[in-house]
Design an enzyme around this catalytic site. Structure first.
Site, mmCIF file in Angstrom:
data_model
loop_
_atom_site.group_PDB
_atom_site.id
_atom_site.type_symbol
_atom_site.label_atom_id
_atom_site.label_comp_id
_atom_site.label_asym_id
_atom_site.label_seq_id
_atom_site.Cartn_x
_atom_site.Cartn_y
_atom_site.Cartn_z
ATOM 1 N N CYS A 136 -0.916 2.562 4.778
ATOM 2 C CA CYS A 136 -0.476 2.729 3.386
ATOM 3 C C CYS A 136 -0.654 4.170 2.927
ATOM 4 O O CYS A 136 -1.777 4.619 2.672
ATOM 5 C CB CYS A 136 -1.254 1.760 2.496
ATOM 6 N N CYS A 154 -2.331 4.669 -0.480
ATOM 7 C CA CYS A 154 -3.767 4.372 -0.384
ATOM 8 C C CYS A 154 -4.543 5.626 0.010
ATOM 9 O O CYS A 154 -5.624 5.907 -0.511
ATOM 10 C CB CYS A 154 -4.025 3.275 0.642
#
Length: 312
Positions: free
Chosen positions: A72, A75
Site C-alpha cells: 500500500c 500507507c
C-alpha cells in the site's frame, strides 16, 4: 476521501471480543524490574496474538491502530507521519501497527475494507479516526481531538519508554539525501506538487534512484486523489466507459483504498477497448501504479502478464 470523526465511541460497531479474550503473549509483558507504566516502545507491531496487550494499554492511554500493508503506497506515506506525531506526544498515545495481510483476524474485526485505516482504542473501545492518507497537520488535529475524547472517558495517563528515549535510536539513522528530505517535508506539509518536483529533480540527477521513483509514483497518486469523491468518480466512469480520465480517477481511488485488483482490472479492460494509438496513457498509468503497489506483489505480476498478452 477521508473523514476524521473521533467525536464518538463506536460501541458495538467492531467486535473485538474474540481478540480481547485471547491471552497475551508472555514476550509482550514488561521485563521484571521495569517501572510501572513502561513499554518497550511507543510504536509497536501488533499481531492477532498480541492484540490483548494493546487493549490493556488503552486503559491507560489512547492506542492508535494503523492498519496497513506492504503493497500500500499511501500507507507508506502515512505511517511515518503517525510515528512522528506519536513520539512527539511523549507517552500520551501509543501507536499499534497492524499488517492486515499477516493478521486477518484483526483486519476482519476492524472491518478494514480499505487501507490505510486508522482507528483508536480508548479503554478497550474503538474510535474511528480516518481512512486514507492525510497530511501531518490533519493528523495533529485528529490526535488533539482524540486526547480530549480519551480524557472525557477517564483515559489520560502517560507511559514511559523502558530503557530511555526513543529519539536516541533515530539519531543514528543516516540522513536522507537532500532532495528526498525536501520531498518528505513537502509531503508532511501536504504540498504534493513541491514533493513531486523534488522527486523529479532527484531522478534527473540519478535516473536509477529507485526510492525516488517509488516516492514519485506514490506522491503523484496522493496529489491526484486529494479531495476526490469516490461515488462521483464511479458515476462519471459508468457514464463514460472508455473515457480515459474518468477511468483513471476511479483506478487511483481504488489503489489508494486497497482495491488493487479492481483498479488494475479496470485499466486493463480500458486498454483492451481502446484503439492501439490511444493506449499509451493507459499503459503509462498502469506502469506507475505497478510501482506504487510494488513489482513483487502477485497482483502486479498477474496484471503485467495480462498487459503483455494485450500488447503482443
Amino acid at each position: 476521501m477521508t473523514d476524521p470523526a473521533p467525536g464518538a465511541v463506536m460501541r458495538g460497531a467492531v467486535d473485538l471480543s474474540a481478540l480481547r479474550n485471547r491471552p497475551a503473549s508472555p514476550a509482550a509483558a514488561p521485563d521484571a524490574g521495569e517501572p510501572a507504566g513502561a513499554v518497550a516502545s511507543l510504536v509497536m507491531d501488533v499481531t492477532d496474538a498480541t492484540f490483548p496487550q494493546a487493549l490493556e494499554l488503552s486503559r491507560t492511554v489512547p492506542v492508535v491502530v494503523d492498519l496497513w500493508a506492504e503493497w500500500c503506497g499511501p500507507c507508506k506515506q502515512l505511517s511515518p507521519i503517525l510515528e512522528k506525531v506519536v513520539l512527539e506526544l511523549e507517552g500520551r498515545v501509543v501507536l499499534a501497527k497492524v499488517d492486515v495481510d499477516a493478521n486477518p483476524q484483526l483486519s476482519q474485526a476492524f472491518r478494514a475494507q480499505s487501507i490505510p485505516m486508522v482507528v483508536a482504542l480508548i479503554a478497550g473501545q474503538p474510535v474511528p479516526l480516518f481512512t486514507g492518507a492525510v497530511p501531518e497537520q490533519q493528523v495533529r488535529e485528529v490526535f488533539a481531538q482524540l486526547l480530549q475524547v480519551a480524557s472525557q472517558n477517564g483515559v489520560s495517563g502517560r507511559l514511559e519508554v523502558a530503557g530511555g528515549d526513543e529519539s536516541a535510536e533515530e539519531a543514528g539513522e543516516p540522513p536522507l539525501p537532500p532532495l528526498h528530505a525536501e520531498a518528505y517535508d513537502a509531503i508532511e506539509a501536504g504540498d504534493y506538487p513541491r514533493a513531486i518536483a523534488a522527486y523529479e529533480k532527484a531522478l534527473v540527477e540519478n535516473p536509477r534512484d529507485a526510492d525516488a521513483r517509488a516516492g514519485l509514483g506514490q506522491v503523484r497518486l496522493l496529489d491526484r486523489i486529494q479531495g476526490a469523491d469516490l461515488q462521483a468518480a464511479r458515476a462519471a466512469a459508468a457514464a463514460d466507459p472508455t473515457g480515459i480520465e474518468a477511468q483513471f480517477a476511479v483506478a487511483d481511488l481504488d489503489v489508494a483504498g486497497g482495491h488493487v485488483e479492481d483498479a488494475f482490472g479496470r485499466l486493463l479492460d480500458l486498454f483492451a477497448a481502446l484503439p492501439s494509438d490511444e493506449r499509451g496513457p493507459v499503459r503509462e498509468r498502469l506502469l506507475e501504479l505497478f510501482g506504487v503497489v510494488g513489482d513483487a506483489d502477485p497482483r502486479v505480476v498477474a496484471a503485467r502478464g495480462r498487459l503483455a498478452s494485450l500488447l503482443f
